[in-house]
Write an enzyme that holds these catalytic residues in place. Structure first.
Site, short mmCIF file in Angstrom:
data_model
loop_
_atom_site.label_atom_id
_atom_site.label_comp_id
_atom_site.label_asym_id
_atom_site.label_seq_id
_atom_site.Cartn_x
_atom_site.Cartn_y
_atom_site.Cartn_z
N CYS A 85 0.80 -1.04 0.03
CA CYS A 85 0.13 -0.02 0.18
C CYS A 85 0.89 1.14 -0.10
O CYS A 85 0.34 2.27 -0.22
CB CYS A 85 -0.91 0.05 1.24
SG CYS A 85 -1.85 -1.37 1.16
N HIS A 334 -9.25 3.46 -1.09
CA HIS A 334 -7.77 2.97 -0.96
C HIS A 334 -7.50 2.10 -2.16
O HIS A 334 -7.40 0.97 -1.97
CB HIS A 334 -7.78 2.22 0.19
CG HIS A 334 -6.42 1.73 0.75
ND1 HIS A 334 -5.33 2.23 0.07
CD2 HIS A 334 -6.10 0.95 1.54
CE1 HIS A 334 -4.07 1.85 0.75
NE2 HIS A 334 -4.81 0.75 1.53
#
Length: 385
Positions: A85, A334
């Site tokens: 991420c 996200h």
């Protein structure tokens, strides 16, 4: 080392982007950033693209040269950067280092992910590859499970209440309701968070980030000539990048990500600043409890005081230190490979005075990106001239 500035930014809307390929998403963000910088593609000397799971979810590799070619860039170095991420936070740092070291004057950096075209099971399996497969993920641990354990530990160790954790979602969904590029643009009440569908005890639906598509980009330039291209370049005055344990059982303290602490210390040291000097921050709130651990790890509050800080309004838009005025990952979405540069997009907008939820007098901003179970983190500090 030379100074480095941001002279252009771009970001697609985050959410479900039906009929738009991952390449088209990246192109959209890059073109917006290049247009914002008002430079021709012929001046770009290198390209870094952050991405995590394109091969697994959309069966597309070699993204960096594909995107670069369609942008019309010259035959320049193109590199895909993968750090879970934190992929585009790392891509951003690589661009900064290439300019700071004098190799190039102008570098394009971007991040992209396309997730909603895959099923939830496939996305969960792909994201789980950010954890340690041998010792945790193949045994059934997921990231909601990971952060559920961290949340339980934070509540036990520091007395953090369930309501304080839920207030992170309320705050960020309220901010995101004004952001036209956010995946969710509807506020939620505290009771809705506490009564939403159980995902992985104690985490509930509104404690978690959605599966999203999106891309973000920035044009970096050596600080000295930056004013030749931009009326208001934003200087990067601190850059940190560090690693930490990739498993829960190897963490010395389940409420602290060592990578975030180390990256922040590196960035503060380089900038010659302390946490008290930061006016606004975008932090990695992949789950509600992650924002609380982040503001502690970044030194904004003492360890264990993150829950009361949220409840007391310290991190609200009108608080002493506004956190995630974009709505954060919880509201904005996200798309993992794009998240780090979307944080930079928001901070640059804040320092230019152009943000949707503008923090009054913002002069110095911080962006914090976390990957895996705290395996990697980047922290960048930016300043208005």
């Amino acid at each position: 080392m030379r100074g480095v500035s941001v002279i252009g930014i771009g970001c697609t809307p985050f959410g479900q982007q039906n009929g738009v390929s991952i390449t088209d998403l990246a192109l959209q963000a890059c073109r917006e950033a290049l247009s914002d910088a008002q430079i021709p593609t012929s001046l770009v000397r290198a390209f870094y693209l952050g991405n995590f799971v394109s091969e697994a979810l959309v069966h597309q590799g070699a993204l960096a040269p594909i995107v670069a070619h369609r942008l019309g860039l010259r035959p320049i170095p193109c590199t895909k950067v993968e750090g879970a991420c934190a992929s585009s936070g790392i891509a951003f740092r690589h661009g900064v280092l290439l300019i700071a070291s004098g190799v190039c004057d102008i570098v394009l950096v971007a991040g992209v992910e396309k997730m909603t075209s895959a099923g939830t099971g496939a996305v969960t399996e792909a994201l789980a590859s950010a954890g340690d497969a041998d010792s945790e993920m193949r045994l059934g641990l997921t990231f909601p499970g990971t952060f559920g354990i961290i949340m339980r530990r934070h509540m036990h160790q520091h007395g953090t209440t369930r309501e304080q954790v839920a207030m992170v979602s309320v705050k960020n969904r309220q901010s995101g309701s004004a952001n036209p590029k956010a995946h969710f643009q509807k506020p939620v009440a505290l009771g809705e968070v506490l009564e939403s569908r159980l995902i992985c005890d104690p985490l509930r639906l509104y404690d978690c980030t959605p599966i999203s598509d999106g891309a973000a980009a920035a044009v970096l330039c050596a600080a000295d000539p930056a004013t030749e291209y931009a009326d208001q370049p934003i200087d990067i005055i601190g850059s940190g990048h560090a690693m930490g344990p990739a498993t829960l059982f190897e963490m010395a303290d389940l409420t602290t990500f060592e990578a975030s602490v180390a990256a922040a210390q590196q960035a503060y040291r380089e900038a010659g600043l302390t946490p008290r000097d930061i006016d606004v921050a975008e932090v990695h709130d992949c789950f509600t409890i992650a924002e609380i651990t982040a503001i502690e790890d970044l030194g904004f509050v003492e360890k264990g005081k993150g829950g009361p800080a949220v409840a007391d309004g310290l991190t609200a838009l009108d608080g002493m230190l506004p956190i995630n005025p974009s709505g954060g990952l919880l509201s904005k979405g996200h798309p993992v490979g794009a998240t780090g540069l979307a944080q930079i997009y928001e901070i640059v907008g804040q320092l230019r005075g152009e943000a949707i939820n503008q923090v009054k007098g913002a002069h110095i901003g911080l962006a914090h990106n976390l990957g895996g179970t705290g395996a990697v983190s980047t922290v960048h500090i930016l300043k208005r001239r």
